[in-house]
Motif scaffolding. Structure first.
Motif, mmCIF file in Angstrom:
data_model
loop_
_atom_site.group_PDB
_atom_site.id
_atom_site.type_symbol
_atom_site.label_atom_id
_atom_site.label_comp_id
_atom_site.label_asym_id
_atom_site.label_seq_id
_atom_site.Cartn_x
_atom_site.Cartn_y
_atom_site.Cartn_z
ATOM 1 N N UNK A 94 0.828 -1.197 0.000
ATOM 2 C CA UNK A 94 0.000 0.000 0.000
ATOM 3 C C UNK A 94 0.869 1.256 0.000
ATOM 4 N N UNK A 95 0.323 2.340 -0.556
ATOM 5 C CA UNK A 95 1.069 3.603 -0.645
ATOM 6 C C UNK A 95 0.108 4.765 -0.542
ATOM 7 N N UNK A 96 0.647 5.905 -0.135
ATOM 8 C CA UNK A 96 -0.142 7.133 -0.065
ATOM 9 C C UNK A 96 0.751 8.307 -0.410
ATOM 10 N N UNK A 97 0.147 9.408 -0.806
ATOM 11 C CA UNK A 97 0.906 10.603 -1.175
ATOM 12 C C UNK A 97 0.030 11.828 -0.978
ATOM 13 N N UNK A 98 0.697 12.950 -0.676
ATOM 14 C CA UNK A 98 0.022 14.231 -0.504
ATOM 15 C C UNK A 98 0.706 15.262 -1.384
ATOM 16 N N UNK A 99 -0.087 16.096 -2.044
ATOM 17 C CA UNK A 99 0.441 17.106 -2.949
ATOM 18 C C UNK A 99 -0.153 18.469 -2.599
ATOM 19 N N UNK A 100 0.714 19.476 -2.568
ATOM 20 C CA UNK A 100 0.287 20.848 -2.323
ATOM 21 C C UNK A 100 0.838 21.733 -3.435
ATOM 22 N N UNK A 101 0.039 22.670 -3.888
ATOM 23 C CA UNK A 101 0.501 23.540 -4.974
ATOM 24 C C UNK A 101 -0.153 24.909 -4.870
ATOM 25 N N UNK A 102 0.672 25.934 -5.073
ATOM 26 C CA UNK A 102 0.194 27.312 -5.189
ATOM 27 C C UNK A 102 0.402 27.730 -6.633
ATOM 28 N N UNK A 103 -0.671 28.081 -7.329
ATOM 29 C CA UNK A 103 -0.585 28.365 -8.760
ATOM 30 C C UNK A 103 -1.156 29.758 -9.053
ATOM 31 N N UNK A 104 -0.290 30.738 -9.260
ATOM 32 C CA UNK A 104 -0.749 32.109 -9.550
ATOM 33 C C UNK A 104 -0.931 32.353 -11.044
ATOM 34 N N UNK A 105 -1.580 33.476 -11.339
ATOM 35 C CA UNK A 105 -1.735 33.940 -12.716
ATOM 36 C C UNK A 105 -1.572 35.449 -12.745
ATOM 37 N N UNK A 106 -0.834 35.940 -13.765
ATOM 38 C CA UNK A 106 -0.637 37.368 -13.966
ATOM 39 C C UNK A 106 -0.979 37.685 -15.421
ATOM 40 N N UNK A 107 -1.694 38.773 -15.637
ATOM 41 C CA UNK A 107 -2.054 39.117 -17.007
ATOM 42 C C UNK A 107 -2.211 40.611 -17.216
ATOM 43 N N UNK A 108 -1.905 41.063 -18.429
ATOM 44 C CA UNK A 108 -2.091 42.453 -18.837
ATOM 45 C C UNK A 108 -2.721 42.471 -20.217
ATOM 46 N N UNK A 109 -3.642 43.383 -20.452
ATOM 47 C CA UNK A 109 -4.152 43.588 -21.802
ATOM 48 C C UNK A 109 -4.358 45.082 -22.042
ATOM 49 N N UNK A 110 -4.070 45.495 -23.270
ATOM 50 C CA UNK A 110 -4.126 46.912 -23.630
ATOM 51 C C UNK A 110 -4.840 47.070 -24.962
#
Length: 372
Positions: A94-110
């Motif tokens: 048997x096996x187990x796993x934990x995953x954590x992630x911070x995922x940002x987004x940046x955008x500009x439009x003109x």
């Protein structure tokens, strides 16, 4: 509407997967199977907002925090296909796993002018890791998460009183831990991680209407996609004869060094050309459409062996349609692969020789659709 627009929310997923997979392997007449139970729980919080710095200039900022946990209770076995007797001890670690992630987004439009907008964005993406159901060892049981930084910039424009639309986008993707799937033998699908990969490309989209009834469209994509360091690419049984003499194959580890090879299913060039003519009657619309799509050579395996590839090819499609004015019904006759081109959509080598899935032959469709 105000200068700021935003959205925020919560995400939750829980699932329990119970599988039973069995494959008979000739000529030994043995059955290889796996009956795993997998539990998955994923939670996330996210928010994104766009602020109008000026009437024409906007900035977007977003973020997502993800927490995911998985566990597996495997039961992988080999048994006699004739007597159903288990051959050797089953794999039950048997096996187990934990995953954590911070995922940002940046955008500009003109909005440079009323019919031309420039944009740029940087976004981080995440795909959790998991387990290989048919694994027989602890080392092969798990694969890690995949992350990507996606950078895009381009322009969206309309010209000549919106008779011509031209959109151009350049992009760059940086993968870390890219998940790569291989079919090693019948019933034995393995997912591993390439250390990194890079994809860069350019997309052009145009739609022209020289007259009101005629629309000409073009979509062209240029792609350069390659693995970074990837010394442990798995080798399927059926292509072993094709890599034994390659110095990148390691007979001790049975891995292939696919560093700098092209990504699978990533042709250098893909394109779609289409023309549609609409003929309006007093109480109806009749239209005809023809398309030509093309893609250059594609590899289906990280080793990039020629036997698991498809050379460049093009397909023709054609359609005619009818819709009565004021009616919710629309009727269409469509012919796909007009010239009956033979090609592969995928290929693998799970057995003694490579095999592939053929693309659909010439196919005729007649459809009726209703709008509600």
């Amino acid at each position: 509407m105000g200068a700021f627009q935003g959205v925020a929310g919560l995400y939750y997923l829980t699932e329990r997967i119970v599988s039973a997979i069995s494959t008979i392997i000739p000529p030994a007449h043995i059955a290889r199977g796996t009956d795993p139970t997998v539990n998955d729980e994923s939670k996330a919080i996210y928010a994104q907002g766009t602020y109008a710095i000026t009437e024409r200039f906007h900035a977007t900022l977003g973020a997502r925090e993800t927490h995911e946990s998985k566990d597996i209770a495997p039961y992988s076995y080999t048994k006699s296909a004739a007597t159903s007797a288990i051959l050797g001890p089953p794999f039950t670690s048997q096996a187990s796993a934990t995953y954590n992630a911070f995922t940002p987004k940046f955008g500009l439009d003109y909005q440079v002018i009323d019919n031309a907008m420039l944009f740029a964005s940087a976004t981080k993406g995440f795909k959790s890791g998991g387990f290989n159901y048919s694994a027989r060892t602890v080392a092969a049981q798990s694969f890690g998460p995949e992350q990507i930084w996606s950078y895009e910039a381009g322009a969206k424009t309309d010209w000549f009183d919106k008779r011509l639309r031209v959109n151009l986008t350049g992009f760059l993707y940086h993968y870390s831990g890219l998940q790569v799937q291989s079919l090693l033998s019948p019933g034995n699908i393995y997912i591993g991680n390439a250390n990194s990969a890079r994809v860069k490309g350019l997309e052009l989209e145009t739609i022209a209407k020289p007259i009101a009834e005629l629309a000409l469209s073009t979509n062209v994509s240029l792609l350069n996609a390659a693995y970074g360091p990837f010394p442990n690419a798995s080798v399927a049984a059926g292509i072993l004869p094709f890599v034994l003499s390659d110095p990148r194959y390691n007979p001790k580890t049975t891995f292939f060094n696919a560093t700098s090879n092209r990504l699978t299913d990533a042709p250098h060039v893909s394109a779609l050309e289409a023309a549609q003519y609409d003929h309006r009657l007093a109480n109806a619309l009749i239209y005809g459409r023809i398309e030509y799509s093309y893609q250059s050579k594609t590899y289906f395996d990280p080793t990039n062996v020629a036997v698991l590839s498809q050379g460049g090819y093009g397909l023709w499609n054609a359609a005619v349609g009818y819709q009565s004015a004021g009616s919710p019904w629309k009727f269409q006759a469509l012919v796909k692969n007009l010239t009956n081109k033979q090609y592969l959509i995928t290929a693998a080598a799970p057995g003694s020789i490579p095999t592939g899935d053929a693309g659909p032959p010439r196919t005729v469709w007649v459809t009726a659709a209703r709008q509600w």
